[in-house]
Design a protein around this motif. Structure first.
Motif, mmCIF file in Angstrom:
data_model
loop_
_atom_site.group_PDB
_atom_site.id
_atom_site.type_symbol
_atom_site.label_atom_id
_atom_site.label_comp_id
_atom_site.label_asym_id
_atom_site.label_seq_id
_atom_site.Cartn_x
_atom_site.Cartn_y
_atom_site.Cartn_z
ATOM 1 N N UNK A 129 -1.798 -28.104 -21.840
ATOM 2 C CA UNK A 129 -0.895 -27.839 -20.722
ATOM 3 C C UNK A 129 0.240 -26.896 -21.113
ATOM 4 N N UNK A 130 0.777 -27.061 -22.318
ATOM 5 C CA UNK A 130 1.974 -26.311 -22.686
ATOM 6 C C UNK A 130 1.729 -25.157 -23.656
ATOM 7 N N UNK A 131 0.578 -25.151 -24.323
ATOM 8 C CA UNK A 131 0.293 -24.075 -25.267
ATOM 9 C C UNK A 131 -1.038 -23.383 -24.985
ATOM 10 N N UNK A 132 -1.731 -23.825 -23.952
ATOM 11 C CA UNK A 132 -2.993 -23.206 -23.589
ATOM 12 C C UNK A 132 -4.173 -23.766 -24.366
ATOM 13 N N UNK A 133 -5.357 -23.259 -24.048
ATOM 14 C CA UNK A 133 -6.561 -23.714 -24.740
ATOM 15 C C UNK A 133 -6.463 -23.387 -26.224
ATOM 16 N N UNK A 134 -6.783 -24.351 -27.075
ATOM 17 C CA UNK A 134 -6.672 -24.116 -28.522
ATOM 18 C C UNK A 134 -7.671 -23.078 -29.018
ATOM 19 N N UNK A 135 -7.399 -22.579 -30.196
ATOM 20 C CA UNK A 135 -8.340 -21.696 -30.857
ATOM 21 C C UNK A 135 -9.501 -22.511 -31.394
ATOM 22 N N UNK A 136 -10.673 -21.909 -31.368
ATOM 23 C CA UNK A 136 -11.874 -22.557 -31.882
ATOM 24 C C UNK A 136 -11.920 -22.443 -33.401
ATOM 25 N N UNK A 137 -12.155 -23.541 -34.059
ATOM 26 C CA UNK A 137 -12.249 -23.553 -35.516
ATOM 27 C C UNK A 137 -13.695 -23.440 -35.924
ATOM 28 N N UNK A 138 -13.999 -22.502 -36.777
ATOM 29 C CA UNK A 138 -15.336 -22.373 -37.345
ATOM 30 C C UNK A 138 -15.225 -22.328 -38.852
ATOM 31 N N UNK A 139 -16.286 -22.744 -39.520
ATOM 32 C CA UNK A 139 -16.265 -22.804 -40.965
ATOM 33 C C UNK A 139 -17.260 -21.822 -41.555
ATOM 34 N N UNK A 140 -16.843 -21.147 -42.604
ATOM 35 C CA UNK A 140 -17.736 -20.259 -43.315
ATOM 36 C C UNK A 140 -18.777 -21.072 -44.073
ATOM 37 N N UNK A 153 1.285 -28.662 -15.777
ATOM 38 C CA UNK A 153 2.359 -29.228 -16.592
ATOM 39 C C UNK A 153 3.082 -30.359 -15.878
ATOM 40 N N UNK A 154 2.352 -31.384 -15.544
ATOM 41 C CA UNK A 154 2.952 -32.584 -14.967
ATOM 42 C C UNK A 154 2.177 -33.800 -15.459
ATOM 43 N N UNK A 155 2.815 -34.951 -15.442
ATOM 44 C CA UNK A 155 2.245 -36.162 -16.025
ATOM 45 C C UNK A 155 0.905 -36.532 -15.411
ATOM 46 N N UNK A 156 0.812 -36.500 -14.087
ATOM 47 C CA UNK A 156 -0.420 -36.894 -13.415
ATOM 48 C C UNK A 156 -1.600 -36.037 -13.821
ATOM 49 N N UNK A 157 -1.397 -34.724 -13.844
ATOM 50 C CA UNK A 157 -2.475 -33.809 -14.189
ATOM 51 C C UNK A 157 -2.891 -33.979 -15.649
ATOM 52 N N UNK A 158 -1.924 -34.165 -16.538
ATOM 53 C CA UNK A 158 -2.228 -34.308 -17.963
ATOM 54 C C UNK A 158 -2.984 -35.593 -18.234
ATOM 55 N N UNK A 159 -2.570 -36.693 -17.622
ATOM 56 C CA UNK A 159 -3.259 -37.974 -17.830
ATOM 57 C C UNK A 159 -4.666 -37.917 -17.236
ATOM 58 N N UNK A 160 -4.816 -37.300 -16.079
ATOM 59 C CA UNK A 160 -6.142 -37.162 -15.470
ATOM 60 C C UNK A 160 -7.062 -36.335 -16.368
ATOM 61 N N UNK A 161 -6.516 -35.261 -16.921
ATOM 62 C CA UNK A 161 -7.274 -34.416 -17.835
ATOM 63 C C UNK A 161 -7.698 -35.219 -19.070
ATOM 64 N N UNK A 162 -6.772 -36.038 -19.587
ATOM 65 C CA UNK A 162 -7.075 -36.857 -20.764
ATOM 66 C C UNK A 162 -8.196 -37.859 -20.458
ATOM 67 N N UNK A 163 -8.190 -38.428 -19.272
ATOM 68 C CA UNK A 163 -9.254 -39.357 -18.878
ATOM 69 C C UNK A 163 -10.609 -38.652 -18.883
ATOM 70 N N UNK A 164 -10.650 -37.460 -18.323
ATOM 71 C CA UNK A 164 -11.903 -36.708 -18.283
ATOM 72 C C UNK A 164 -12.393 -36.377 -19.689
ATOM 73 N N UNK A 165 -11.471 -36.026 -20.566
ATOM 74 C CA UNK A 165 -11.835 -35.703 -21.945
ATOM 75 C C UNK A 165 -12.290 -36.954 -22.700
#
Length: 245
Positions: A233-244, A16-28
């Motif tokens: 960072x603030x709410x954790x890994x999202x839930x996976x969406x799947x479709x019927x 939960x800090x700017x550097x880590x979040x921006x680095x994560x965004x770059x990787x994504x």
């Protein structure tokens, strides 16, 4: 119909800090770069169509500004041919393409969790919580427009409060008002981090203008990936969406 399934097997989460979040965004961003490029091409095509329909020439308008010699006392932007219609249709285009940006966030999540990405994922926002995405886009657009009316700078202070809205709408299937309230409450409690991350994310998104004007289509979608990294960072890994089927 869609379902939400919890998963905890894979996927990175930034600190939960700017550097880590921006680095994560770059990787994504590296994993969805081509899809982000496609999204921007769709937006540009829409912009060209609007110019053709309204007769407003943005390139010619820019030339008029340059040739004005710095004297804008008699310069009336609203009097430019087709400008009013251009602004109105551009706002409508941005509204209708908001689900596309949500689709990009969905792709980022699939990349983060090592799930196969399909091109159709880019359009999930038109199937998942579409109405609330549009309502949220309208509300957030009004908020940022009001901030921009007073001066461009206030937008940088307001926008951090809206950064989690789209991920919440997608991953939690929330209503527009619930998403607005939740992103506001989380951001205000962690405003320093949200402000720093948002400002840096916006600057990186507009870096294409500085490096090469047309390069904006390569960098502009980055801010959407920052939204996802903030959510992680603030709410954790999202839930996976799947479709019927």
């Amino acid at each position: 119909m869609s379902e939400f399934n919890e998963f905890d097997q894979q996927g990175s989460v930034p600190e939960r800090n700017t550097g880590s979040i921006i680095s994560h965004a770059f990787e994504m961003y590296k994993g969805v770069f081509l899809y982000a490029f496609v999204a921007m091409i769709i937006y540009l095509i829409g912009g060209f169509v609007i110019q053709a329909l309204t007769g407003f020439n943005s390139a010619g308008f820019a030339d008029d500004i340059k040739s004005n010699g710095g004297d804008f006392s008699d310069f009336n932007i609203w009097a430019a041919p087709g400008f009013t219609s251009y602004i109105s249709l551009s706002w409508l285009l941005g509204l209708l393409l908001a689900p596309l940006y949500v689709g990009l966030i969905f792709m980022v999540n699939k990349y983060n969790t090592k799930n196969p990405i399909e091109f159709s994922d880019l359009f999930i926002g038109y199937r998942q919580n579409f109405v609330n995405i549009l309502i949220y886009s309208i509300i957030s657009g009004i908020i940022t427009s009001v901030a921009a009316f007073f001066c461009v700078i206030p937008v940088f202070f307001v926008y951090p409060l809206l950064m989690l809205g789209y991920p919440i709408l997608l991953f939690e299937n929330a209503t527009a008002m619930d998403a607005l309230g939740k992103t506001f409450n989380i951001a205000k409690e962690n405003y320093g981090t949200f402000l720093g991350t948002t400002v840096l994310g916006i600057l990186i998104s507009f870096a294409g203008v500085i490096l090469c004007g047309f390069g904006i289509i390569l960098t502009a979608p980055f801010i959407m990936v920052v939204m996802y990294s903030l959510y992680c960072a603030f709410l954790g890994k999202p839930r996976q969406i799947t479709f019927n089927k």
